[in-house]
Design a protein around this motif. Structure first.
Motif, short mmCIF file in Angstrom:
data_model
loop_
_atom_site.label_atom_id
_atom_site.label_comp_id
_atom_site.label_asym_id
_atom_site.label_seq_id
_atom_site.Cartn_x
_atom_site.Cartn_y
_atom_site.Cartn_z
N GLN A 212 3.95 2.51 -1.52
CA GLN A 212 3.51 2.85 -0.17
C GLN A 212 2.57 1.78 0.39
OE1 GLN A 212 1.62 6.65 0.17
NE2 GLN A 212 1.38 6.53 2.38
N ASP A 213 1.61 1.31 -0.43
CA ASP A 213 0.69 0.27 0.02
C ASP A 213 1.43 -1.02 0.35
OD1 ASP A 213 -1.37 2.03 -0.35
OD2 ASP A 213 -1.96 1.24 -2.31
N SER A 214 2.39 -1.37 -0.49
CA SER A 214 3.17 -2.59 -0.25
C SER A 214 3.98 -2.47 1.03
CB SER A 214 4.09 -2.86 -1.44
OG SER A 214 4.91 -3.99 -1.21
N THR B 118 2.17 5.18 -5.03
CA THR B 118 1.10 4.68 -4.17
C THR B 118 1.20 3.17 -3.99
OG1 THR B 118 -0.36 6.45 -4.94
CG2 THR B 118 -1.39 4.55 -3.90
N GLU C 296 3.28 -0.60 3.62
CA GLU C 296 2.37 -0.64 4.77
C GLU C 296 1.96 -2.08 5.09
OE1 GLU C 296 -0.77 1.99 3.72
OE2 GLU C 296 0.37 3.82 4.22
N ARG C 297 1.79 -2.91 4.07
CA ARG C 297 1.46 -4.31 4.31
C ARG C 297 2.63 -5.03 5.01
NH1 ARG C 297 -1.11 -3.86 -0.80
NH2 ARG C 297 0.77 -4.56 -1.87
#
Length: 386
Positions: A7-9, A4, A11-12
């Motif tokens: 994935q967050d990194s 997760t 997306e940023r």
């Protein structure tokens, strides 16, 4: 949780890159607009009906506008933000994915000849004979004629199945009919089933029925239900894929049949069902995250990874990597063996013989089970066979 974070990194990074691209595109559009306006004013100076325009003034004004609209600082600032986000993303990847896996490696003495043979058999199974020839020559290994011929035969069968040719498979199954029956394989029935359906769809019911009388009838005593279903499917010969027997016409049946032929071929030729090298690599990849975490913990405690004789924690692998029953003593962490067999306590728990000997002082006194504290003597323990 770790995935997760990745994935967050990511997306940023994607969002920042999109904003930077949009901003750059807006600047390009504005620059193009200002240039077009300046060109329009310059062209108008050649028109006698319009007052003369000082081209130098136009260009000076254009330069001033471009300096404001498309300043280098503005473009560099946007790109620097993207680079900073990428740098942070790289750190997240390094923390989560551990790109340097070499730190989990230890020096292990192994039989080089055995390792070469495993690699050679793997390349044979992948139909890469050219690489095998090179390895045999450079490693000084004796040429393995038998595995080469075996792999050539199975690859010939599989290539024929890709074009829906059952001839080579039929020849091999006929040659090994007795051994297949002794092993409980129904590969012969599946071969005739495939051929029946192929004839039914290709040439019609008459040829399929003739084939059934010749090859399926002798198998009726053991496979009557299957044969009856095949015969009933003849009523739907022209639309078999839209009938209650549509599963018989499923194209995936050819792939499944090929996989069963490979398994039977390997079993009869004394090979493992799955390639040993592929299994070892798959098991290593599944256990690698645990090993890397263990290395980090041991490094923090200033322990030597290279000095470890066995893992201090269990390495859990999937059931596809379980080939036979083994027992590891929960007290000593030693694997059961003929010299140190598993012993069943009266309370139902199991320990190795050496652990029982230590707890009972070589059988001179009773001891408590480490789990339920039930008292027992070594004479009450029974040898447990898996």
């Amino acid at each position: 949780m770790e995935l997760t974070a990745v994935q967050d990194s990511f997306e940023r990074v994607a969002k920042r890159r999109k904003l930077s691209s949009s901003k750059s595109q807006d600047i390009i559009v504005q620059v193009a607009y200002e240039i077009e306006q300046a060109l329009s004013r310059i062209r108008s100076s050649s028109d006698s009906t319009v007052a003369d325009v000082d081209q130098g003034t136009v260009l000076a004004e254009l330069k001033a506008k471009l300096h404001v609209v498309g300043s280098q600082a503005c473009l560099e600032g946007s790109q620097q933000e993207v680079n900073a986000t990428l740098s942070r993303h790289q750190k997240v990847l390094e923390k989560v994915l551990h790109p340097d896996i070499s730190k989990a490696c230890v020096d292990v003495d192994f039989d080089r000849h055995l390792m070469n043979q495993i690699i050679i058999r793997h390349f044979y199974s992948e139909d890469l004979s050219g690489i095998v020839d090179c390895l045999v020559k450079e490693a000084g290994e004796p040429e393995a004629t038998s595995p080469r011929l075996q792999c050539q035969e199975i690859h010939h069968i599989l290539e024929a199945l890709k074009s829906r040719d059952l001839g080579p498979a039929s020849k091999w199954i006929s040659a090994n009919r007795e051994r297949l029956r002794e092993s409980g394989s129904d590969l012969e029935l599946k071969l005739h089933k495939m051929q029946f359906v192929d004839l039914l769809q290709g040439k019609g019911g008459a040829d399929a029925l003739k084939y059934a009388r010749t090859y399926l009838a002798p198998l009726a005593s053991r496979h009557m239900n299957v044969i009856q279903r095949l015969i009933c499917s003849m009523l739907w010969a022209e639309r078999l894929d839209r009938s209650p027997y549509a599963d018989l016409a499923d194209p995936s049946n050819w792939r499944s049949f090929g996989e069963e032929v490979v398994l039977a071929f390997r079993r009869l030729s004394g090979q493992s069902a799955r390639d040993p090298l592929s299994m070892a690599l798959a098991a290593g990849m599944e256990g690698l995250p645990t090993l890397l975490k263990l290395v980090d913990v041991m490094a923090a405690n200033k322990q030597e990874w290279e000095a470890m004789k066995q893992l201090p924690v269990p390495l859990e692998l999937g059931r596809e990597f379980h080939f036979h029953s083994t027992f590891v003593c929960p007290v000593s962490r030693d694997q059961g063996s003929e010299e140190n067999p598993p012993m069943l306590l009266p309370c139902g728990h199991v320990l190795c013989q050496q652990s029982i000997d230590k707890l009972s002082k070589a059988g001179t006194r009773d001891f408590k089970c480490p789990y339920c504290h039930h008292r027992a003597s070594s004479s009450q323990c029974k040898h447990l066979c898996f």
